[in-house]
Design a protein around this motif. Sequence first.
Motif, PDB file in Angstrom:
ATOM      1  N   ARG A  71       0.816  -1.216   0.000  1.00  0.00           N
ATOM      2  CA  ARG A  71       0.000   0.000   0.000  1.00  0.00           C
ATOM      3  C   ARG A  71       0.850   1.266   0.000  1.00  0.00           C
ATOM      4  N   SER A  72       2.018   1.242   0.585  1.00  0.00           N
ATOM      5  CA  SER A  72       2.826   2.460   0.643  1.00  0.00           C
ATOM      6  C   SER A  72       3.410   2.811  -0.708  1.00  0.00           C
ATOM      7  N   ASP A  74       1.781   2.631  -3.642  1.00  0.00           N
ATOM      8  CA  ASP A  74       0.819   3.341  -4.485  1.00  0.00           C
ATOM      9  C   ASP A  74       0.248   4.596  -3.829  1.00  0.00           C
ATOM     10  N   THR A  75       0.276   4.700  -2.523  1.00  0.00           N
ATOM     11  CA  THR A  75      -0.246   5.915  -1.897  1.00  0.00           C
ATOM     12  C   THR A  75       0.687   6.360  -0.785  1.00  0.00           C
ATOM     13  N   PHE A  76       1.179   7.568  -0.895  1.00  0.00           N
ATOM     14  CA  PHE A  76       1.993   8.134   0.174  1.00  0.00           C
ATOM     15  C   PHE A  76       1.131   8.406   1.392  1.00  0.00           C
ATOM     16  N   GLY A  77      -0.136   8.658   1.185  1.00  0.00           N
ATOM     17  CA  GLY A  77      -1.047   8.936   2.292  1.00  0.00           C
ATOM     18  C   GLY A  77      -1.179   7.775   3.243  1.00  0.00           C
ATOM     19  N   GLU A  78      -1.110   6.563   2.728  1.00  0.00           N
ATOM     20  CA  GLU A  78      -1.205   5.380   3.580  1.00  0.00           C
ATOM     21  C   GLU A  78      -0.050   5.348   4.578  1.00  0.00           C
ATOM     22  N   GLN A  79       1.140   5.681   4.096  1.00  0.00           N
ATOM     23  CA  GLN A  79       2.306   5.696   4.977  1.00  0.00           C
ATOM     24  C   GLN A  79       2.164   6.779   6.042  1.00  0.00           C
TER      25      GLN A  79
END
Length: 100
Positions: A71-72, A74-79
């Motif tokens: 998940r990290s 494809d989305t920086f927001g998840e991290q």
Amino acid sequence: MKALKIIILILFASVMIYAASDLPYRGDPDNLMHAEESITGTKVVGSYVIQEAYNDAKTPNIVTVILGDYRSVDTFGEQVVVFTAGLITILILRNRRRLT
């Protein structure tokens, strides 16, 4: 004003219950979300993650692999969400130590 809040909460709860009623049964092995292939004949990502998580990340916890690796990417927001939750947990635990 209080009645308006209660009405909004009841409407929101009704929408959530209606949306949840359409979810598939979690324990059904014949459900499409447990299938190895999608309707179009392509491999489902979930089965790849379950089978190859350890080989890709060398981490025994599949949840950590999904959040930290898959998940990290494809989305920086998840991290950011994961690090924020960890930081808040540390702050809460430090605060409790001082109180005791």
